[in-house]
Design an enzyme around this catalytic site. Structure first.
Site, PDB file in Angstrom:
ATOM      1  CG  ASP A 127      -0.377  -0.072   2.515  1.00 11.71           C
ATOM      2  OD1 ASP A 127       0.858  -0.188   2.606  1.00 11.71           O
ATOM      3  OD2 ASP A 127      -1.126  -0.017   3.516  1.00 11.71           O
ATOM      4  CB  SER A 128       4.570   1.709  -0.110  1.00 15.40           C
ATOM      5  OG  SER A 128       4.795   0.542  -0.891  1.00 15.40           O
TER       6      SER A 128
ATOM      7  CG  ASP B  67       0.429  -4.085   2.008  1.00 11.50           C
ATOM      8  OD1 ASP B  67       0.634  -5.056   2.763  1.00 11.50           O
ATOM      9  OD2 ASP B  67       1.233  -3.135   1.870  1.00 11.50           O
TER      10      ASP B  67
ATOM     11  CE  LYS C 201       3.217  -5.926   3.749  1.00 11.67           C
ATOM     12  NZ  LYS C 201       2.727  -4.757   4.516  1.00 11.67           N
TER      13      LYS C 201
ATOM     14  CD  GLU D  16       0.523  -1.452   8.082  1.00  8.75           C
ATOM     15  OE1 GLU D  16       0.205  -0.674   9.012  1.00  8.75           O
ATOM     16  OE2 GLU D  16       1.006  -1.060   7.000  1.00  8.75           O
TER      17      GLU D  16
ATOM     18  CD  GLU E  18       7.856  -0.416   7.356  1.00 12.24           C
ATOM     19  OE1 GLU E  18       6.839  -1.068   7.049  1.00 12.24           O
ATOM     20  OE2 GLU E  18       8.144   0.703   6.867  1.00 12.24           O
TER      21      GLU E  18
HETATM   22  O1  KIV Z   1       3.554  -1.111   1.633  1.00 16.74           O
HETATM   23  C1  KIV Z   1       4.704  -1.560   1.548  1.00 16.74           C
HETATM   24  O2  KIV Z   1       5.437  -1.341   0.580  1.00 16.74           O
HETATM   25  C2  KIV Z   1       5.183  -2.377   2.658  1.00 16.74           C
HETATM   26  C3  KIV Z   1       6.643  -2.684   2.688  1.00 16.74           C
HETATM   27  C4  KIV Z   1       7.393  -1.477   3.065  1.00 16.74           C
HETATM   28  C5  KIV Z   1       6.936  -3.839   3.560  1.00 16.74           C
HETATM   29  O3  KIV Z   1       4.431  -2.737   3.512  1.00 16.74           O
END
Ligand code: KIV
Length: 289
Positions: free
Chosen positions: A66-67, A105, A135, A137, A204
């Site tokens: 989600d970056s 994510d 993924k 959090e 992280e």
């Molecule tokens: O969103 C993302 O790119 C991430 C990585 C930094 C692990 O969660």
């Protein structure tokens, strides 16, 4: 809508993907044997088909992080990211890859309220993108949701330490675990999500000692980012390691200086257009004789 196949006849795809078996979640989990991972796990982020094509042969896992909020959309944080964004970019990355496991994510707001809501969101992501894992959090608080998903066919990567979706609560993106209490909390989070059935874990922005303690304490692979060289694998945001942004966080190693190279190429192109040096006869069409 996505097809999960690459149509080389209608795209700029450079190569036909070699048919083969993708890396699976159980295969990633099985890389850690007796507490050690002999062959560290390689993970990079990807948000687009073409980047996935380029990275795929070198990676065990591609993360549609989600970056993309900051990298693709210019958003201030990952908080505004939507399920639509993750499904669309996830599908593009699946279409551009054939080897790596693609994990997507789960965006903020799509899983926290209840395990049932998390399952509906994860199922949508998997159906629409074709990815093989999600993924999310969080630690102890989200462990029951990880267990719920894992028992219903959703392979889950957990994410502890610095959890960017919680930036408004954390107050920033600084490394976590500087107090004894916080360090103990992060270790407890890692154990809880591992016990709940996550097949691997992203740690992280945690102090090196904490990353080492987590890696030693839990049986699933720990993928570090701003963590420790002793983790079972590493992940970076691809655009960071390619040098696409001026600011490089401390934990990033730049493997290229793409911003400078793109700037040079754009400046050369602009100069040639303005001087009419481009196009030349090689780039224009003529009537056939
Ligand atoms: O969103 C993302 O790119 C991430 C990585 C930094 C692990 O969660």
């Amino acid at each position: 809508m996505s097809t999960f196949t690459m149509d080389t006849g209608t795209s700029r795809a450079t190569s036909t993907p070699v048919p083969g078996k993708r890396v699976t979640a159980p295969a990633i989990r099985a890389r850690k044997v007796g507490g050690t991972t002999a062959d560290p796990i390689v993970m990079l982020t990807a948000y687009t088909m073409r980047m996935a094509q380029l990275l795929d042969p070198h990676c065990d896992m591609l993360l549609v992080g989600d970056s993309l909020a900051q990298i693709i959309y210019g958003l201030p944080s990952t908080v505004p990211v939507t399920l639509d964004m993750m499904c669309n970019h996830g599908a593009a990355v699946v279409r551009g890859s054939w080897h790596a496991l693609v994990a997507v994510d789960m965006p903020f707001g799509s899983y926290e309220a209840s395990p049932e809501i998390a399952f509906a969101s994860a199922a949508r992501i998997m159906k629409e993108s074709g990815c093989a894992a999600v993924k999310l959090e969080g630690g102890e608080a989200i462990a029951p949701t990880i267990e719920f998903l894992s028992k219903r066919g959703v392979p889950v990567i957990a994410h502890v330490g610095l959890t960017p979706q919680a930036v408004n609560q954390l107050g920033g993106y600084g490394a976590r675990g500087r107090s004894e209490a916080e360090a103990a909390h992060i270790l407890a989070d890692a154990k809880a999500v591992s016990d709940a059935g996550a097949f691997c874990l992203v740690a992280e922005g945690v102090l090196e000692d904490i990353a080492n303690a987590i890696t030693a304490a839990i049986p699933i692979p720990v993928i570090g980012i701003g963590a420790s060289a002793r983790c079972d694998g590493q992940v970076l945001v691809t655009e960071d390691m390619l040098g696409l942004f001026e600011r490089t966080p401390r934990f990033v190693k730049r493997y290229d200086d793409l911003a400078a190279r793109i700037t040079d190429a754009a400046a050369t192109y602009a100069g040639e257009v303005r001087s009419r040096a481009f196009p030349t006869k090689e780039q224009i069409y003529k009537a056939k004789p």
